[in-house]
Design an enzyme around this catalytic site. Structure first.
Site, PDB file in Angstrom:
ATOM      1  CD1 TRP A  19     -23.813 -40.192   8.626  1.00 33.27           C
ATOM      2  CD2 TRP A  19     -25.469 -39.797  10.066  1.00 33.27           C
ATOM      3  NE1 TRP A  19     -23.271 -39.557   9.721  1.00 33.27           N
ATOM      4  CE2 TRP A  19     -24.269 -39.304  10.624  1.00 33.27           C
ATOM      5  CE3 TRP A  19     -26.653 -39.655  10.796  1.00 33.27           C
ATOM      6  CZ2 TRP A  19     -24.210 -38.683  11.880  1.00 33.27           C
ATOM      7  CZ3 TRP A  19     -26.605 -39.039  12.039  1.00 33.27           C
ATOM      8  CH2 TRP A  19     -25.397 -38.564  12.564  1.00 33.27           C
ATOM      9  CB  SER A  50     -33.921 -25.481   7.135  1.00 37.50           C
ATOM     10  OG  SER A  50     -32.636 -25.619   7.703  1.00 37.50           O
ATOM     11  CB  CYS A  70     -24.492 -29.130   9.292  1.00 39.52           C
ATOM     12  SG  CYS A  70     -25.866 -28.898   8.144  1.00 39.52           S
ATOM     13  CE  LYS A 126     -20.996 -42.128  -1.075  1.00 39.87           C
ATOM     14  NZ  LYS A 126     -21.740 -42.645   0.114  1.00 39.87           N
ATOM     15  N   PRO A 127     -26.063 -42.607  -1.757  1.00 37.59           N
ATOM     16  CG  PRO A 127     -27.724 -44.218  -1.406  1.00 37.59           C
ATOM     17  CD  PRO A 127     -26.795 -43.674  -2.453  1.00 37.59           C
ATOM     18  N   GLY A 173     -21.596 -32.970   4.033  1.00 30.92           N
ATOM     19  CA  GLY A 173     -20.908 -33.785   5.027  1.00 30.92           C
ATOM     20  C   GLY A 173     -19.836 -32.981   5.730  1.00 30.92           C
ATOM     21  CD  GLU A 209     -24.881 -28.340   4.648  1.00 36.22           C
ATOM     22  OE1 GLU A 209     -24.115 -28.086   5.614  1.00 36.22           O
ATOM     23  OE2 GLU A 209     -25.753 -29.211   4.686  1.00 36.22           O
ATOM     24  CG  LEU A 210     -18.128 -28.498   3.236  1.00 35.65           C
ATOM     25  CD1 LEU A 210     -16.729 -27.967   2.938  1.00 35.65           C
ATOM     26  CD2 LEU A 210     -18.269 -29.944   2.782  1.00 35.65           C
ATOM     27  CD  GLU A 227     -20.809 -30.132  12.583  1.00 38.25           C
ATOM     28  OE1 GLU A 227     -21.878 -29.716  12.101  1.00 38.25           O
ATOM     29  OE2 GLU A 227     -19.895 -30.598  11.885  1.00 38.25           O
TER      30      GLU A 227
END
Length: 487
Positions: free
Chosen positions: A159, A450, A293, A183-184, A237, A259-260, A390
């Site tokens: 999100w 990024s 993240c 799946k958004p 996520g 990508e955690l 986190e």
């Protein structure tokens, strides 16, 4: 809500996108999307069932062969048209993100620019997929190495960056010749839906991209992942959810990209340029209200400069404007929901109880929306939860060190390894830190790393695979070797 906001929301489809058509959920069910700045409902959209998810996979499977056979230049041109349409509608995309996610409008515009670059970058990479040809060492045959699309892909996006995370996955998949079911996130689905409308306008054929938003993520995802026709799973996520998805994907030996979570160290040495370090810290910590993240999580500052660094940071943070992201000059919008506010406050209170000093912020803002004051903590002690977990909020926590070896140990003392930030004017030390820090990415004297042209991803429990850069398209390609005898 302004007339412009109302008009924009009215133009966003409310259905699922399956095989080139906007359709209701099989059950007819819907769910609400809220503005976290007000807690008001801003849209009600179709709530996909597991059966809807499998219908979307049916469409992706049916379209796969034709899309894989589509000329690379055609795929490239479609992605480039999508990029152009994003530029034309960038203000709408930015406003929509602010409405459903809460980030300040200036940052939403930045995400549109960043996310759009994946469309442009992979439109260019689509025509550069290459293999190799050569004679084997024995001289008995010719070796042909070629690349083929992996096949139908399933994407689960987060999100916090609803546009960039969709483009970062969809663009390389389409460039490589793969079809997609995405799946958004239930909290911020509207941006992905609107982006899909632009893909449709750009000429993406029916079935190549399918969108199934749902309020019941695991129920929808499980049968798709278990279907033997699926070839690839990509998820962004939490590490906790990522582990579960990897286990599910193992049954079908799926290609996975994960990508955690992150726990990024931000190391400030005694020779650092503090002007650079403070500017970098503000970007690394407070971008996206700390809900990233890649956000700096642990500020590891040399004891000799800690007081001055903390003073400058506190001055900057205490002056930040808080409010709805659509308001002029707002730098801190709402967190995504009240649970996020409670988590941030819990971490702050734990650190203070253990002996940390609160220099600014540290309060839940009562009223409409889910707001938490931007916060600075100093002298955070080892064992504090805020150094392990986190944060995902606007909280900057400072711990100190004395030696380079101690800094490295503190930075690497985590199960995560996504990104690190280092500030030093000593080039040799900078190179040592590149080698020493256990992260997939690093910013040296910079607070944002990024870029669509660079490989994004981590090590340890921050994930597997890379998104973006030359490496990004290879996540969606399989290598085939053919031997041709020399007669």
């Amino acid at each position: 809500m302004s007339d412009r906001e109302t008009q924009l929301l009215a133009g966003v489809q409310s259905g699922l996108y399956i095989n080139g058509a906007w359709v209701p959920a099989e059950s007819g069910a819907t769910f609400d999307v809220h503005d976290p700045a007000t807690n008001n409902v801003i849209a009600s959209i179709a709530d996909a069932t597991p059966a809807d998810g499998l219908r979307a996979l049916d469409a992706a499977v049916a379209a796969q062969d034709a899309w894989a056979a589509t000329a690379p230049r055609t795929r490239s041109d479609i992605l480039r048209r999508a990029f152009d349409l994003v530029q034309e509608r960038k203000e709408d995309l930015a406003l929509l993100m602010t409405l459903e996610m809460g980030k300040p409008l200036a940052e939403a515009r930045g995400e549109v620019a960043y996310g759009g670059e994946f469309l442009r970058w992979f439109s260019e990479e689509a025509v550069r997929i290459a293999g190799r040809y050569g004679t084997n060492p024995e001289g008995t045959g010719h070796m042909v190495v070629s690349q083929r699309p992996v096949g139908p892909c399933f994407f689960v996006t987060p999100w916090n960056f609803p546009f960039a995370m969709a483009t970062r996955k969809i663009a390389p998949a389409l460039a490589a010749g793969c079809t997609v079911v995405i799946k958004p996130p239930a909290l911020t689905p509207l941006t992905t839906i609107f982006f899909t409308q632009l893909l449709e306008e750009a000429g993406v054929p029916a079935g190549v991209v399918n969108v199934v938003q749902t309020s019941r993520s695991s129920a929808l995802s499980a049968p798709i992942i278990a279907d033997p026709r699926l070839r690839k799973l990509s998820f962004t996520g939490s590490t906790e959810v990522g582990r579960k998805l990897i286990a599910q994907a193992a049954e079908g030996v799926l290609r996975v990209s994960m990508e955690l979570g992150g726990n990024a160290p931000f190391v400030v040495f005694d020779d650092a340029d503090l002007d650079k370090a403070v500017t970098g810290a503000m970007a690394a910590k407070f971008r996206n209200i700390g809900q990233a993240c890649t956000a700096a999580n642990r500020f590891i500052v040399h004891a000799s400069v800690k007081d001055e660094f903390a003073r400058r940071i506190t001055e900057r943070v205490s002056a930040m404007k808080i409010g709805r992201g659509t308001e002029d000059g707002v730098e801190i919008g709402p967190l995504i929901d009240n649970d996020a506010v409670a988590k941030a406050d819990e971490l702050v209170q734990d650190a203070v109880t253990r002996g940390a000093t609160l220099t600014t912020g540290g309060k839940v803002l009562v009223g409409d929306g889910s707001f938490y004051e931007p916060t600075v903590l100093t002298d955070v002690v080892d064992g504090s939860a805020i150094l392990r977990e986190e944060i995902f909020g606007p909280v900057l926590a400072i711990a100190t060190f004395e030696t380079e070896e101690e800094a490295v140990q503190m930075a690497n003392n985590t199960e995560y390894g996504l990104v690190s930030y280092v500030f030093t004017e000593d080039l040799a030390r900078g190179h040592r830190m590149i080698d020493a820090l256990e992260t997939g990415m690093m910013g040296l004297n910079v607070g944002v790393v990024s870029n669509a042209a660079a490989p994004f991803g981590g090590v340890k429990q921050s994930g597997v695979g890379r998104e973006g850069g030359l490496e990004g398209i290879h996540e969606y390609l399989s290598t085939k070797y053919t031997l041709i005898p020399i007669s």
